[in-house]
Design an enzyme around this catalytic site. Structure first.
Site, PDB file in Angstrom:
ATOM      1  N   CYS A 142       4.320 -11.956  -1.008  1.00 27.13           N
ATOM      2  CA  CYS A 142       3.630 -13.157  -1.488  1.00 27.13           C
ATOM      3  C   CYS A 142       4.615 -14.195  -2.014  1.00 27.13           C
ATOM      4  O   CYS A 142       4.273 -15.365  -2.158  1.00 27.13           O
ATOM      5  CB  CYS A 142       2.627 -12.775  -2.568  1.00 27.13           C
ATOM      6  SG  CYS A 142       1.593 -11.394  -2.067  1.00 27.13           S
ATOM      7  N   VAL A 200       8.388   4.769  12.616  1.00 24.34           N
ATOM      8  CA  VAL A 200       7.561   5.869  13.125  1.00 24.34           C
ATOM      9  C   VAL A 200       7.006   5.428  14.468  1.00 24.34           C
ATOM     10  O   VAL A 200       6.362   4.381  14.576  1.00 24.34           O
ATOM     11  CB  VAL A 200       6.433   6.207  12.123  1.00 24.34           C
ATOM     12  CG1 VAL A 200       5.550   7.313  12.676  1.00 24.34           C
ATOM     13  CG2 VAL A 200       7.037   6.615  10.795  1.00 24.34           C
ATOM     14  N   ARG A 257       3.142  10.440  -9.637  1.00 29.31           N
ATOM     15  CA  ARG A 257       2.633  10.526 -11.013  1.00 29.31           C
ATOM     16  C   ARG A 257       1.578  11.626 -11.146  1.00 29.31           C
ATOM     17  O   ARG A 257       1.367  12.174 -12.211  1.00 29.31           O
ATOM     18  CB  ARG A 257       2.066   9.177 -11.465  1.00 29.31           C
ATOM     19  CG  ARG A 257       3.143   8.113 -11.672  1.00 29.31           C
ATOM     20  CD  ARG A 257       2.616   6.915 -12.460  1.00 29.31           C
ATOM     21  NE  ARG A 257       1.552   6.215 -11.759  1.00 29.31           N
ATOM     22  CZ  ARG A 257       1.753   5.178 -10.946  1.00 29.31           C
ATOM     23  NH1 ARG A 257       2.977   4.730 -10.731  1.00 29.31           N
ATOM     24  NH2 ARG A 257       0.744   4.596 -10.361  1.00 29.31           N
ATOM     25  N   ASN A 276      -2.936  -2.650  -2.834  1.00 26.13           N
ATOM     26  CA  ASN A 276      -2.435  -1.834  -3.946  1.00 26.13           C
ATOM     27  C   ASN A 276      -3.492  -0.848  -4.431  1.00 26.13           C
ATOM     28  O   ASN A 276      -3.208   0.318  -4.674  1.00 26.13           O
ATOM     29  CB  ASN A 276      -2.000  -2.736  -5.104  1.00 26.13           C
ATOM     30  CG  ASN A 276      -0.578  -3.217  -4.911  1.00 26.13           C
ATOM     31  OD1 ASN A 276       0.367  -2.516  -5.239  1.00 26.13           O
ATOM     32  ND2 ASN A 276      -0.407  -4.373  -4.317  1.00 26.13           N
ATOM     33  N   ALA A 334       8.281  -8.503  -2.310  1.00 24.50           N
ATOM     34  CA  ALA A 334       7.189  -9.405  -2.656  1.00 24.50           C
ATOM     35  C   ALA A 334       6.872 -10.335  -1.494  1.00 24.50           C
ATOM     36  O   ALA A 334       7.376 -11.457  -1.427  1.00 24.50           O
ATOM     37  CB  ALA A 334       7.572 -10.205  -3.895  1.00 24.50           C
ATOM     38  N   ASP A 355      -3.395  -3.668   4.775  1.00 24.57           N
ATOM     39  CA  ASP A 355      -3.818  -4.656   5.778  1.00 24.57           C
ATOM     40  C   ASP A 355      -4.223  -4.028   7.107  1.00 24.57           C
ATOM     41  O   ASP A 355      -4.883  -4.666   7.923  1.00 24.57           O
ATOM     42  CB  ASP A 355      -2.666  -5.631   6.067  1.00 24.57           C
ATOM     43  CG  ASP A 355      -2.429  -6.608   4.925  1.00 24.57           C
ATOM     44  OD1 ASP A 355      -3.122  -6.501   3.900  1.00 24.57           O
ATOM     45  OD2 ASP A 355      -1.549  -7.479   5.069  1.00 24.57           O
ATOM     46  N   ALA A 409       0.834  -1.210   0.000  1.00 24.21           N
ATOM     47  CA  ALA A 409       0.000   0.000   0.000  1.00 24.21           C
ATOM     48  C   ALA A 409       0.867   1.256   0.000  1.00 24.21           C
ATOM     49  O   ALA A 409       0.563   2.226  -0.711  1.00 24.21           O
ATOM     50  CB  ALA A 409      -0.926  -0.013   1.216  1.00 24.21           C
TER      51      ALA A 409
HETATM   52  P1  FAD Z   1       2.786  -4.739   4.307  1.00 26.73           P
HETATM   53  O1  FAD Z   1       3.098  -5.287   2.986  1.00 26.73           O
HETATM   54  O2  FAD Z   1       2.843  -5.635   5.483  1.00 26.73           O
HETATM   55  O3  FAD Z   1       3.756  -3.515   4.545  1.00 26.73           O
HETATM   56  C1  FAD Z   1       3.701  -2.760   5.710  1.00 26.73           C
HETATM   57  C2  FAD Z   1       5.085  -2.220   5.990  1.00 26.73           C
HETATM   58  O4  FAD Z   1       4.969  -1.211   6.963  1.00 26.73           O
HETATM   59  C3  FAD Z   1       6.000  -3.265   6.591  1.00 26.73           C
HETATM   60  O5  FAD Z   1       7.144  -3.452   5.777  1.00 26.73           O
HETATM   61  C4  FAD Z   1       6.380  -2.701   7.953  1.00 26.73           C
HETATM   62  O6  FAD Z   1       7.725  -2.904   8.287  1.00 26.73           O
HETATM   63  C5  FAD Z   1       6.100  -1.231   7.777  1.00 26.73           C
HETATM   64  N1  FAD Z   1       5.764  -0.569   9.051  1.00 26.73           N
HETATM   65  C6  FAD Z   1       4.849  -0.966   9.960  1.00 26.73           C
HETATM   66  N2  FAD Z   1       4.806  -0.113  10.979  1.00 26.73           N
HETATM   67  C7  FAD Z   1       5.734   0.834  10.731  1.00 26.73           C
HETATM   68  C8  FAD Z   1       6.172   1.975  11.437  1.00 26.73           C
HETATM   69  N3  FAD Z   1       5.633   2.308  12.603  1.00 26.73           N
HETATM   70  N4  FAD Z   1       7.150   2.715  10.895  1.00 26.73           N
HETATM   71  C9  FAD Z   1       7.697   2.407   9.703  1.00 26.73           C
HETATM   72  N5  FAD Z   1       7.321   1.334   8.988  1.00 26.73           N
HETATM   73  C10 FAD Z   1       6.343   0.560   9.500  1.00 26.73           C
HETATM   74  N6  FAD Z   1      -1.678 -11.538  -0.591  1.00 26.73           N
HETATM   75  C11 FAD Z   1      -2.217 -11.925  -1.745  1.00 26.73           C
HETATM   76  O7  FAD Z   1      -3.114 -11.233  -2.265  1.00 26.73           O
HETATM   77  N7  FAD Z   1      -1.797 -13.065  -2.365  1.00 26.73           N
HETATM   78  C12 FAD Z   1      -0.807 -13.843  -1.859  1.00 26.73           C
HETATM   79  O8  FAD Z   1      -0.430 -14.853  -2.447  1.00 26.73           O
HETATM   80  C13 FAD Z   1      -0.225 -13.456  -0.628  1.00 26.73           C
HETATM   81  N8  FAD Z   1       0.754 -14.210  -0.065  1.00 26.73           N
HETATM   82  C14 FAD Z   1       1.348 -13.775   1.083  1.00 26.73           C
HETATM   83  C15 FAD Z   1       2.379 -14.526   1.629  1.00 26.73           C
HETATM   84  C16 FAD Z   1       2.999 -14.109   2.792  1.00 26.73           C
HETATM   85  C17 FAD Z   1       4.096 -14.928   3.387  1.00 26.73           C
HETATM   86  C18 FAD Z   1       2.599 -12.895   3.409  1.00 26.73           C
HETATM   87  C19 FAD Z   1       3.271 -12.411   4.659  1.00 26.73           C
HETATM   88  C20 FAD Z   1       1.566 -12.144   2.875  1.00 26.73           C
HETATM   89  C21 FAD Z   1       0.935 -12.581   1.713  1.00 26.73           C
HETATM   90  N9  FAD Z   1      -0.119 -11.850   1.147  1.00 26.73           N
HETATM   91  C22 FAD Z   1      -0.691 -12.267  -0.019  1.00 26.73           C
HETATM   92  C23 FAD Z   1      -0.633 -10.638   1.785  1.00 26.73           C
HETATM   93  C24 FAD Z   1      -0.027  -9.387   1.196  1.00 26.73           C
HETATM   94  O9  FAD Z   1       1.358  -9.488   1.193  1.00 26.73           O
HETATM   95  C25 FAD Z   1      -0.481  -8.210   2.023  1.00 26.73           C
HETATM   96  O10 FAD Z   1      -1.884  -8.107   1.941  1.00 26.73           O
HETATM   97  C26 FAD Z   1       0.127  -6.900   1.560  1.00 26.73           C
HETATM   98  O11 FAD Z   1       1.521  -6.947   1.589  1.00 26.73           O
HETATM   99  C27 FAD Z   1      -0.356  -5.772   2.471  1.00 26.73           C
HETATM  100  O12 FAD Z   1       0.259  -4.609   2.128  1.00 26.73           O
HETATM  101  P2  FAD Z   1       0.468  -3.443   3.194  1.00 26.73           P
HETATM  102  O13 FAD Z   1       1.237  -2.393   2.486  1.00 26.73           O
HETATM  103  O14 FAD Z   1      -0.802  -3.108   3.836  1.00 26.73           O
HETATM  104  O15 FAD Z   1       1.350  -4.092   4.348  1.00 26.73           O
END
Ligand code: FAD
Length: 550
Positions: free
Chosen positions: A44, A82, A23, A307, A42, A285, A13
């Site tokens: 996933c 943060v 953009r 995304n 990645a 998430d 996200a």
């Molecule tokens: P994240 O990708 O978790 O990113 C959040 C980031 O924020 C993290 O890197 C964290 O370090 C950072 N963060 C948190 N708090 C702070 C803070 N206070 N200060 C600075 N940084 C911070 N989804 C699918 O649709 N298909 C799949 O096949 C799939 N497989 C997956 C397999 C695995 C092993 C995992 C773990 C997830 C999978 N997912 C899958 C889920 C998908 O990866 C997540 O839904 C997606 O990454 C969520 O995106 P996000 O940006 O909300 O959170």
């Protein structure tokens, strides 16, 4: 004046928000803060990296801070956590995890994309060194290293969701004996039980020790877990434990800042993904969203929604008002050679909602059977009884599951009926499909139900109906029935039905099945037109044996 926008979290996200922001606005000051050492990786792909299917760590890095920074002119700070938001001053406090320094940054807009954190159950010994979760690349590095250095022979995976199943495959890929324990009665809660049964049987065939309705209560050993005790009393010797029982929103930062929280524990946002503070948006998430079909509050921790939400937030900050329309929970998972996929509501959810629905199951081939390599899949469709409006779909199979679920997902999103799906003109050549694609085929079966050309019953109700006097007919050939028949069934092959009609009682309910449901549908039509009260058993003997053998 140029906007200063700070994004917390730099993966799905967060990175999506940042790129779209740039953009749309070349002048904004954009800072992306990420606690970990990587951005835009990645998640996933992590299980596949552990298993070695993705050999290079580098392949997981969709973007590097340097490359993204150069292309999008974004100030990217990794290893930057943060720690506090001060909304009234529009400031955050950041800890530099390398130096330990804490500094503050002001913002015009703040975007929270902190993701979800793995749920860790309270189990004695959970903190031992060989108990792992899989959230980021360092987690995966640690697991890989541990497997290689300690010559892991046997593992326990806790949880039969996506990550648990993917890890099961990947550990087996590394010649590790895999035990998979699931507290509920089935793996993949998004599937209905009869669909999950097929996965259970497959896992057994593939030598995964699947234990359902049980859970670990103690991890025993000195520094490392050596033995796991399950609630049932079962003891399993293991060298490695992976916890994969789901994620919860990492919402503490928002909560401590006094932002409103949703009932599900996610950050509360409106349809524009704005939190209770108009200068703070959130995506991914960590947020609570609306179910696309019911409008209910829900959490859908998947990459597609994350995304999309990031993209929407960037649009809204830059003045284009775009609503997030909710998630229907479309998902797919590779379970070794199999694929399971789902979209929309399952039957368990429809029952809870009290919605009126019908279901049907078909077992079409992935492509024309005369062309080599066709594989059977099982499709379950859920739809409204009167209009045939699509409510949900599940598919378990091998090839071609992915493209069918995507068509069905699009059908739900656009409000199509089974009649629309009958009519859908889909690409066909023998290596890819059949002249009647599996999606058309399941739609024909469903439309027959809506049109009342056939009534269906489900295996869960058959024994009861037979006890109450229903007459059960197996319309397969006698040769086929040698492999097993349902108790109490009478074998009258479909091609003999007209000649043996006298054997069928006019005054009783007639239940029919064949292997997959097609011949019994034909038998239904023959009998119904002669005044019999017939019902087809959805999914046929194939589904019956999957349920029975699990
Ligand atoms: P994240 O990708 O978790 O990113 C959040 C980031 O924020 C993290 O890197 C964290 O370090 C950072 N963060 C948190 N708090 C702070 C803070 N206070 N200060 C600075 N940084 C911070 N989804 C699918 O649709 N298909 C799949 O096949 C799939 N497989 C997956 C397999 C695995 C092993 C995992 C773990 C997830 C999978 N997912 C899958 C889920 C998908 O990866 C997540 O839904 C997606 O990454 C969520 O995106 P996000 O940006 O909300 O959170």
């Amino acid at each position: 004046m140029n906007n200063k926008i700070i994004i917390v979290g730099g993966v799905a996200a967060g990175a999506s928000t940042a790129a779209r922001l740039r953009r749309l606005d070349e002048t904004a000051e954009i800072i992306m803060l990420e606690r970990g050492e990587d951005i835009s990786f990645a998640s996933c792909g992590l299980p596949y990296y552990v298993g070695g299917v993705i050999p290079k760590r580098q392949s997981l890095l969709v973007q590097t801070p340097q490359a993204m920074s150069k292309r999008f002119n974004i100030d990217i700070r990794t290893l930057s956590s943060v720690q506090r938001i001060i909304p009234e001053e529009k400031k955050i406090e950041v800890k530099n995890l390398v130096t330990g320094d804490i500094y503050s940054e002001s913002y015009d807009y703040l975007v929270l994309c902190p993701g979800g954190t793995p749920v860790i159950p309270e189990i004695t010994g959970i903190n031992k060194t060989n108990v792992f979760t899989v959230r980021n690349i360092p987690d995966s590095d640690t697991i890989r290293q541990y497997i290689e250095q300690e010559e892991v022979q046997s593992a326990l995976i806790v949880g039969g969701g996506f990550i648990g199943l993917e890890m099961a495959e990947m550990l087996q890929e590394r010649d590790i004996e895999v035990n998979l324990v699931e507290a509920g009665p089935q793996v993949l809660a998004a599937l209905d039980p009869e669909m999950a049964a097929m996965i259970h049987n497959y896992l057994k065939d593939e030598d995964i020790n699947l234990i359902r309705n049980d859970k670990p209560v103690a991890f025993e050993g000195e520094q490392n877990v050596e033995q796991v005790i399950l609630a049932s009393g079962t003891k399993i010797s293991v060298d490695l434990v992976i916890i994969g029982i789901g994620v919860r929103p990492e919402a503490w930062l928002a909560k401590e800042a006094g932002l409103n929280m949703g009932s599900t524990g996610g950050i509360l946002v409106d349809e524009y993904l704005q939190t209770s503070d108009p200068s703070i948006y959130a995506a991914g998430d960590a947020i609570q969203i609306k179910d696309f079909q019911t409008g209910a509050d829900t959490l859908v921790p998947l990459a597609g929604p994350a995304n999309r939400q990031g993209w929407i937030v960037a649009n809204n900050i830059t003045g284009r008002r775009i609503k997030y329309s909710g998630s229907q929970g479309t998902g797919i998972v590779k379970v070794m050679g199999m694929t399971a996929a789902f979209t929309g509501k399952n039957e368990k959810q429809l029952l809870k909602l009290g919605w009126d629905y019908r279901a049907c199951h078909v077992h079409p081939a992935s492509h024309a059977t005369y062309y080599p390599g066709a594989k059977q899949m099982t499709i379950k469709l859920l739809f409204t009884p009167e209009e045939g409006k699509m409510l949900g779909a599940q598919i378990v199979g091998y090839e071609g599951v992915d493209k069918r679920i995507d068509i069905l997902a699009a059908a739900i999103r656009t409000g199509l009926t089974v009649f629309d799906l009958q009519e859908m003109e889909l690409a066909y050549a023998p290596p890819y499909s059949s002249a009647k694609d599996p999606v058309n085929m399941v739609a024909y079966a469903a439309a027959n139900i809506v049109n009342k050309d056939v009534e269906v019953v489900y295996w869960s109700e058959v024994a009861d109906r037979v006890a109450k006097g229903a007459f059960l007919i197996d319309v397969r050939t006698p040769m086929e029935t040698k492999q097993g028949m349902v108790d109490g069934a009478h074998n009258i092959p479909v091609d003999d039905i007209r000649d043996r009609i006298d054997e069928i009682p006019q005054d009783r309910e007639i239940l029919l099945y064949c292997l997959v449901g097609l011949r019994s549908y034909i038998a239904n039509r023959i009998l119904r037109q002669r005044g019999f009260n017939t019902k087809n058993i959805s999914g046929g003997y194939k589904l019956y044996s999957a349920i029975k053998n699990q």
